[in-house]
Each structure stands twice: as structure tokens, then as C-alpha cells.
Design a protein around this motif. Structure first.
Motif, short mmCIF file in Angstrom:
data_model
loop_
_atom_site.label_atom_id
_atom_site.label_comp_id
_atom_site.label_asym_id
_atom_site.label_seq_id
_atom_site.Cartn_x
_atom_site.Cartn_y
_atom_site.Cartn_z
N GLU A 76 0.86 -1.28 0.01
CA GLU A 76 0.12 -0.10 0.09
C GLU A 76 0.87 1.27 0.08
N THR A 83 1.45 7.33 -6.61
CA THR A 83 0.53 8.21 -6.96
C THR A 83 0.96 9.63 -6.64
N PHE A 259 -12.14 9.44 2.21
CA PHE A 259 -12.23 8.60 1.17
C PHE A 259 -10.67 8.01 0.91
N PRO A 260 -10.56 6.74 0.01
CA PRO A 260 -9.39 6.43 0.12
C PRO A 260 -8.22 6.86 -0.33
N ILE A 262 -5.42 6.52 -2.14
CA ILE A 262 -4.74 6.24 -3.36
C ILE A 262 -5.79 6.86 -4.76
N PRO A 263 -6.89 6.36 -4.67
CA PRO A 263 -7.78 7.12 -5.97
C PRO A 263 -8.09 8.71 -5.62
N VAL A 264 -7.83 9.13 -4.39
CA VAL A 264 -7.98 10.55 -4.11
C VAL A 264 -6.98 11.29 -4.70
N THR A 266 -4.73 10.12 -6.89
CA THR A 266 -4.78 10.04 -8.34
C THR A 266 -5.67 11.03 -8.99
N PHE A 267 -6.71 11.24 -8.60
CA PHE A 267 -7.85 12.50 -8.89
C PHE A 267 -7.13 13.78 -8.82
#
Length: 480
Positions: A76, A83, A259-260, A262-264, A266-267
Motif C-alpha cells: 500500500e 500516486t 475517502f481512500p 490512492i484514488p483521491v 490520483t484524482f
């Protein structure tokens, strides 16, 4: 015999010491004498541990399984690291980081800058729960502002990292905070409350130190010409706008709302690419490519070239390799029984709260030094000493507090851990140069040890041996 046979016996302390000395020798010779990459030194250390495993009749298949398991436990952090690399590159190219630096230079008083950098990074990390995200966003901006004021970068990095680890250690959103509470079987809120008794004084003292150093080190009539030149260069090479601060706000709000990561993140990198295309005039394909290759610019200000020519997934690949080798080493050491052997040694030695505290913190540092990651250090710190806390009737809230102090806090102090490498790479300052200025970290360690030996905030439960004999009573808590 099974192909996955474990060690025939635990290594004795002479064998453990031999491996530790060999590891240190390999690191010293590779880095300081031969000038080889640290990744190769860690890779070579795998075979040092494997040699001990073979001596203990551990099958290669079993050691490989432990190696892969160690890497899996830290994946992780590797993904977050990747990212964040993309985010740094696109946020620089998109003018987000340059805008933060520009407005920071406009409103920041040089004398209170170190104090402000510590507080801003502390609040950001508490809100987001990530030291990596804090250093990669607010931290990079603080480095630019500090350099513009003529403040030595290692000192600025010390303030940034100190603040970033306040939240990494204390935030309920932090993965290490949640993981430690889970490993130690302690309620998350109780774990944070216990840590506040140590971190509260450490935060206050560190803040005062950064404030005092700012007033005494930086004169009131400091030459701000470098800051003026930097602002002019930023205006020349980037479109500066308050609107470009919006992606930073969005990312922090999303992380705050749990919010997680990794996706945040990346966004956030996607928003950076959009800003590079929309606000800075970069071609759309190039704006996307920057997420991998990082930002590239040339100005007349040397430090801006150094600070803003960075980021991208590509810049993190060497760091990822280093972390994988370090995690694999930690998994190997666990599989051949080195960690268990050390644990048994601590069980015999740590017979009072002071030694108990010190043994837990040493276990955490050991995990960082040989395992290369905060996740490894939290496991070694808690598992090596948890039995002693139960046997001596010391509440596990003390165990969880000491585990964070020895594990999470010491991570950026070791050059080859995930935290140490990330901070050095992201902030552009080597671990050994910023280490003397990690005042929050040093205070947490010192206060934790003081509490242990002075018997302060050492809550008691009924010792496990007594609890087994007393089937009618319930363990009670009392503060010493």
C-alpha cells in the motif's frame, strides 16, 4: 521434509548479532566506500539472512514465501508513493505548487516561517492522515518559500517532516494509527488519547523551538530580495491564480472525509494535468505525460529549477525498488526466526516499565532499520514485547503508544525506509542532513522514555499470571 520447512531452531543471539554486524558492514561498504546504490546493498543483505536460514535448515521455498509476504505487507505504501509522484509532477506543471509558493511569499513573515511551516503541515496531516501526502503538497511549497527567505533547506525540511508526522501518528484517518490500535488490540480513540499525553507536550515544545529559532536565526531586516526574484520568476513561467489553489483544497477535503488515499491522490494528479492544459497552456498529451515523467522548466533562478523540476511516477521507481528490497529483508528476518529470537531476549530483560518502554521502541527501530517500512516496525514493536505488558500487568494502551513512538516516529530517521527515502526524494534534502532538525520526533522519543522510567501514565491491569489464578475478579485499571 516439506519444501516449506521452517527453521530447525531459533537463531541464538551470537548469530543474530553476526547478521546485524554483517548488514551494517554491507551498507557502509556499499554506500561510503564503493559508492554503490543503496538498493544493491539491501539486495545483497537478502543473501546474508538466507545464509543464516540455511544454517538453521530453513528451506529456500519457505524463505522465499517470507520474502514475498514481507513485500506484500508494504505494497500500500508503494502504491501511495507512486500516486504522490504523479501528483507532484502535475501540481507543479499545473501551477498549483507555484501558486502556493507565490502567495506564501506574499503573506508569510520570514521570522515565523518555521513555526508556520510546522503548524501548517501538522494541521494538514491531522486533517488528511498522511505524512506522504502532506510532504508532497504543503511540504514542497514550504521548501520553496523557505529557500526564498534564505533559510537552510535541512532546517525547513525538519519543520515540514515534524509537522507531517504529527498527523501520521495522531490522526484517526492515518493508516499507521489504525494499524497500531488493531495490532495492540486497543480501541482507536483510547489509543489516540494515550498518545496525546506524549504528543501534546512534544507538539508544544517543538512549536516553541521552531518559533524561537526563527526569531533568533532570522533577523527582522532579512533580505527578501531572493523572495522577490522568486516571485517574479514564478510569474514569468507560470500563470498564478487563487483558483489554482482549488485542487489542493479538494484533495484535502476528500482525504478528510475518509475517502481512500490512492484514488483521491490520483484524482488530484488528474486535476493537476487539467490545470497544466487549461491554465498553463501545456498540450493535453504532454499534460498527461507529465504525470509519469515529471515537470521540466528552466528559469534564471537556480533553486526554482531544482525545486520545480521534479515529480512524476518515473522519479519514484528507484524509491519503489529500495522499499521492495527493504520489505523483503524484513520478511526474511521474520521467517528465519531472527525477530522471535530478539523477542525472547527482550522478555528476559524488560522487567519494569522503563525497560518495557525502551524494548518496545527498540523493537520499532529494529523493524525500520532492517525492515525498511513503518508497517514492519509496527509489527516488530508490538509483537516482540506484547507478552511482557500482559505478564507485568501494564495496560495495552501503553504498548500502543510506545509502538507508535518507536515505529512510526523513527521511520523518516532511517535513510532506506519508505518514509526516509520518500522525504529525502520529495523535499530534496538527504536524511542525514534533516535528521538533527526532527525536533518533534526526538521529543516524542524522549518523553516516552521519561514516562516509562518515571512511571508516569503507566496504567495497570491485573498481571496475566494473577488473572489466570483469579477466576472471579475482573481486571481493574489504575493510573500510576
Amino acid at each position: 521434509m516439506s519444501s516449506f520447512a521452517g527453521p530447525s531452531r531459533l537463531p541464538n543471539m551470537t548469530e543474530v548479532l553476526a547478521v546485524m554486524v554483517g548488514f551494517i558492514a554491507i551498507m557502509f561498504l556499499s554506500i561510503n566506500v564503493l559508492g554503490l546504490p543503496i538498493q544493491l546493498a539491501l539486495f545483497a543483505s537478502w543473501f546474508l539472512v538466507m545464509a543464516l536460514g540455511l544454517r538453521l535448515k530453513t528451506s529456500y521455498a519457505s524463505m522465499q514465501e517470507g520474502l514475498i509476504g514481507g513485500i506484500h505487507n508494504g505494497m500500500e505504501a508503494v502504491l501511495v508513493l507512486t500516486t504522490v509522484g504523479a501528483l507532484i509532477g502535475t501540481w507543479i506543471a499545473g501551477g498549483i505548487v507555484p501558486s502556493i509558493i507565490y502567495y506564501g511569499l506574499t503573506v508569510m513573515n520570514p521570522q515565523i516561517f518555521l513555526f508556520a511551516a510546522f503548524v501548517i503541515c501538522a494541521l494538514t496531516s491531522l486533517a488528511t492522515g498522511t505524512s506522504f501526502g502532506t510532504a508532497g503538497t504543503a511540504g514542497v511549497a514550504m521548501m520553496g518559500i523557505g529557500h526564498s527567505f534564505g533559510i537552510p533547506l535541512p532546517l525547513v525540511a525538519g519543520a515540514v517532516i515534524s509537522g507531517a508526522y504529527v498527523g501520521d501518528k495522531m490522526s484517526p484517518l492515518s493508516d499507521t494509527t489504525v494499524m497500531t490500535a488493531s495490532l495492540c488490540k486497543v480501541n482507536l480513540v483510547d489509543h489516540i488519547r494515550s498518545m496525546m499525553l506524549v504528543s501534546g507536550p512534544a507538539i508544544l515544545i517543538a512549536a516553541v523551538l521552531f518559533l524561537v529559532v526563527g526569531f533568533f536565526y532570522i533577523s527582522g531586516d532579512v533580505d527578501t530580495s531572493r523572495a522577490t526574484v522568486a516571485m517574479q520568476a514564478l510569474e514569468t513561467h507560470f500563470t498564478i491564480s487563487p483558483w489554482l489553489l482549488l485542487p489542493a483544497v479538494i484533495v484535502i477535503v476528500l482525504l478528510t472525509r475518509r475517502f481512500p488515499a490512492i484514488p483521491v491522490i490520483t484524482f488530484g494528479a488528474v486535476l493537476g494535468s487539467i490545470c497544466a492544459w487549461w491554465a498553463q497552456g501545456t498540450g493535453p498529451i504532454e499534460a498527461i505525460r507529465i504525470a509519469y515523467v515529471g515537470n521540466a522548466m528552466q528559469s534564471d533562478v537556480a533553486f526554482l529549477n531544482t525545486l520545480l523540476n521534479r515529480g512524476g511516477i518515473e522519479s519514484m521507481l528507484g524509491v519503489v525498488a529500495l522499499i521492495l528490497f527493504a520489505l523483503g529483508l524484513g520478511g526474511l528476518m521474520d521467517r528465519v526466526g531472527i525477530l522471535k529470537s530478539i523477542s525472547n531476549g527482550f522478555l528476559r530483560w524488560a522487567n519494569n516499565p522503563g525497560r518495557l518502554t525502551l524494548s518496545t521502541m527498540l523493537g520499532g527501530f529494529f523493524g525500520n532499520f532492517f525492515g525498511g517500512a513503518a508497517y514492519v516496525s509496527l509489527i516488530t514493536a508490538s509483537t516482540i514485547t506484547e507478552k511482557n505488558y500482559d505478564d507485568q500487568g501494564v495496560d495495552r494502551r501503553v504498548l500502543s503508544r510506545n509502538t507508535e513512538a518507536g515505529g512510526t516516529i523513527t521511520t523518516p530517521m532511517v535513510p532506506w525506509t519508505d518514509g526516509g527515502v520518500f522525504m529525502a526524494t520529495t523535499l530534496g534534502v538527504s536524511t542525514m542532513t534533516y535528521l538533527p532538525f526532527l525536533w518533534y520526533h526526538m521529543l516524542v522519543i524522549a518523553i516516552s522514555i521519561l514516562y516509562g522510567y518515571a512511571n508516569i501514565a503507566i496504567w495497570r491491569t491485573k498481571p496475566r499470571t494473577e488473572a489466570r489464578n483469579d477466576t472471579t475478579g475482573q481486571p481493574g485499571l489504575q493510573a500510576s
